[in-house]
Scaffold this motif. Sequence first.
Motif, PDB file in Angstrom:
ATOM      1  N   LEU A 194      47.751 -19.960  14.711  1.00 53.64           N
ATOM      2  CA  LEU A 194      48.910 -20.754  14.321  1.00 53.64           C
ATOM      3  C   LEU A 194      50.216 -19.975  14.451  1.00 53.64           C
ATOM      4  CD1 LEU A 194      47.434 -22.547  11.177  1.00 53.64           C
ATOM      5  CD2 LEU A 194      47.559 -23.370  13.535  1.00 53.64           C
ATOM      6  N   HIS A 195      50.131 -18.644  14.564  1.00 54.05           N
ATOM      7  CA  HIS A 195      51.339 -17.823  14.648  1.00 54.05           C
ATOM      8  C   HIS A 195      51.455 -17.108  15.992  1.00 54.05           C
ATOM      9  CE1 HIS A 195      52.400 -18.247  10.358  1.00 54.05           C
ATOM     10  NE2 HIS A 195      51.100 -18.329  10.193  1.00 54.05           N
ATOM     11  N   SER A 196      50.522 -17.345  16.907  1.00 55.50           N
ATOM     12  CA  SER A 196      50.519 -16.602  18.162  1.00 55.50           C
ATOM     13  C   SER A 196      51.769 -16.867  18.999  1.00 55.50           C
ATOM     14  CB  SER A 196      49.262 -16.948  18.968  1.00 55.50           C
ATOM     15  OG  SER A 196      49.208 -18.345  19.246  1.00 55.50           O
ATOM     16  N   GLN A 202      47.480 -13.437  25.125  1.00 55.33           N
ATOM     17  CA  GLN A 202      46.850 -13.610  23.805  1.00 55.33           C
ATOM     18  C   GLN A 202      46.274 -12.289  23.312  1.00 55.33           C
ATOM     19  OE1 GLN A 202      48.463 -16.734  23.590  1.00 55.33           O
ATOM     20  NE2 GLN A 202      46.903 -16.830  21.993  1.00 55.33           N
ATOM     21  N   TRP A 203      45.680 -11.511  24.212  1.00 50.42           N
ATOM     22  CA  TRP A 203      45.131 -10.220  23.810  1.00 50.42           C
ATOM     23  C   TRP A 203      46.235  -9.281  23.320  1.00 50.42           C
ATOM     24  CZ3 TRP A 203      41.781  -9.536  28.874  1.00 50.42           C
ATOM     25  CH2 TRP A 203      40.716 -10.441  28.827  1.00 50.42           C
ATOM     26  N   LYS A 204      47.340  -9.226  24.066  1.00 53.43           N
ATOM     27  CA  LYS A 204      48.441  -8.343  23.655  1.00 53.43           C
ATOM     28  C   LYS A 204      49.066  -8.811  22.347  1.00 53.43           C
ATOM     29  CE  LYS A 204      50.454  -8.674  27.724  1.00 53.43           C
ATOM     30  NZ  LYS A 204      51.463  -8.506  28.819  1.00 53.43           N
ATOM     31  N   ALA A 205      49.203 -10.141  22.193  1.00 55.98           N
ATOM     32  CA  ALA A 205      49.789 -10.669  20.958  1.00 55.98           C
ATOM     33  C   ALA A 205      48.887 -10.371  19.770  1.00 55.98           C
ATOM     34  CB  ALA A 205      50.017 -12.172  21.096  1.00 55.98           C
ATOM     35  N   ALA A 206      47.570 -10.470  19.951  1.00 50.41           N
ATOM     36  CA  ALA A 206      46.637 -10.173  18.859  1.00 50.41           C
ATOM     37  C   ALA A 206      46.719  -8.700  18.463  1.00 50.41           C
ATOM     38  CB  ALA A 206      45.222 -10.541  19.275  1.00 50.41           C
TER      39      ALA A 206
END
Length: 434
Positions: free
Chosen positions: A303-305, A280-284
């Motif tokens: 909603l888009h992660s 989640q951190w890398k995706a953000a």
Amino acid sequence: MNGIAMLRPRASWFSAPNLFAAGLFCLVTGVGFGAKPIAAGQVFLVAAFLKAFLERGRSTFSSKPWRPSAWCLAAFLLVSLLSILANLEVVANPWEHLGKLRYPAFVLLLSGMPWLVREVLPQPWRRDTLVLAWFVPLALAIVAGLSGWWTGHHPVLGEGVVDIRRVSGLYGQVMTFAYSLQFTVILLATFTLLPRQWGTVTRLPWWMVLVMLALGGGALYLTYTRGAMLGAATGFAVIATMRSWKLSLLVVGIAVAGALVARADGARYLDTKIDIRGNQWKAAALSFLERPVFGWGYRNFELHSAEIKERYGFEKDVVRKRGQPKQVIYFQGHAHNNYLEAFASTGFAGGIAFLAFCLCWLREARRHPHPLFFVPGVCAFLVSGCFENTFFDSEVLNCLLLFYLFMQWTGEEGCRESNTLTDPRQALPSEPSA
């Protein structure tokens, strides 16, 4: 004439200060009872604002009492609004996201209406009522959570909780409950060290602080929520550092003992795996690089992660839910980090505004006449916010912003603006030196 005379007292029941007091009571109750009393409190606040504007006109609100943190929060609110409008094509329900902005908006309005505080908080019975609104619902929530953890069946929700093996309060959301509870435990620890100050706040007996600290501390441990426990530990460490080196040694000893107990108990506190959070951190971070100006829209990264991780070829997440087989999927969720969430959802300007709010709040807490009551909580927020979206979760945000408001209202500038207290140091006597 007699009928008119009888109506006048009733009309005063619906004055702006009384409506504000009712709203504040409900918001404090929401710390233990969750979303429904918070919503009721916000309705009362809207009524108080409308009544005040009808009676006082332009003099109702002024930004003069705002301190730097409030201006930073206002900037973040504005950028968040623009981020939603700029991303209408990818925001599925913009009205829902816009509605969530009411939390900081209410805080800014209340910060600019100190005369409401002057009419309410100086009255001892009002303060007693607010303390009871804090303690009683929270105690009931803790008892309900402990009952569910002990028996395996939640007394209110039955099986409808996230994880019955972890204490999750009254509404069954363990993360929300734990990250709200950490602020209560830290503040109660301060009042435990300074019993005389408790008497300046309320006429309720000090032993209630000890009982609630024992209940809250035990429940917080049994949530098995690592970020919230780390935040509480940070708060305790700051309290100890600000008080004396002897207390610091005691806190270190308690921390070591707690770690040994957790290891013997097999608790998850010593589990350092962050697979899902790491993704989640890398995706953000990548989502911010994709949309650096306004991000994906306030609270819209979640909603888009999953699609972002799939697009960049992330390894799938291993998701384990109680009573269900292991799932290997692209987990859809928020950033699990306040700072990354701010940049991913609101872009560069929003992220900078949020960071500025955090730093200004910490600076103001350190300069408060009674920093021991506020600096530890702010530090806990800054640390625990590295592992959870505490600023974007409605119930936690309500607790957090109440803490922020009471700090503003009891500061020297806040007291001078509202004349709430003739001398702020009479409200909370200075802590004795170590």
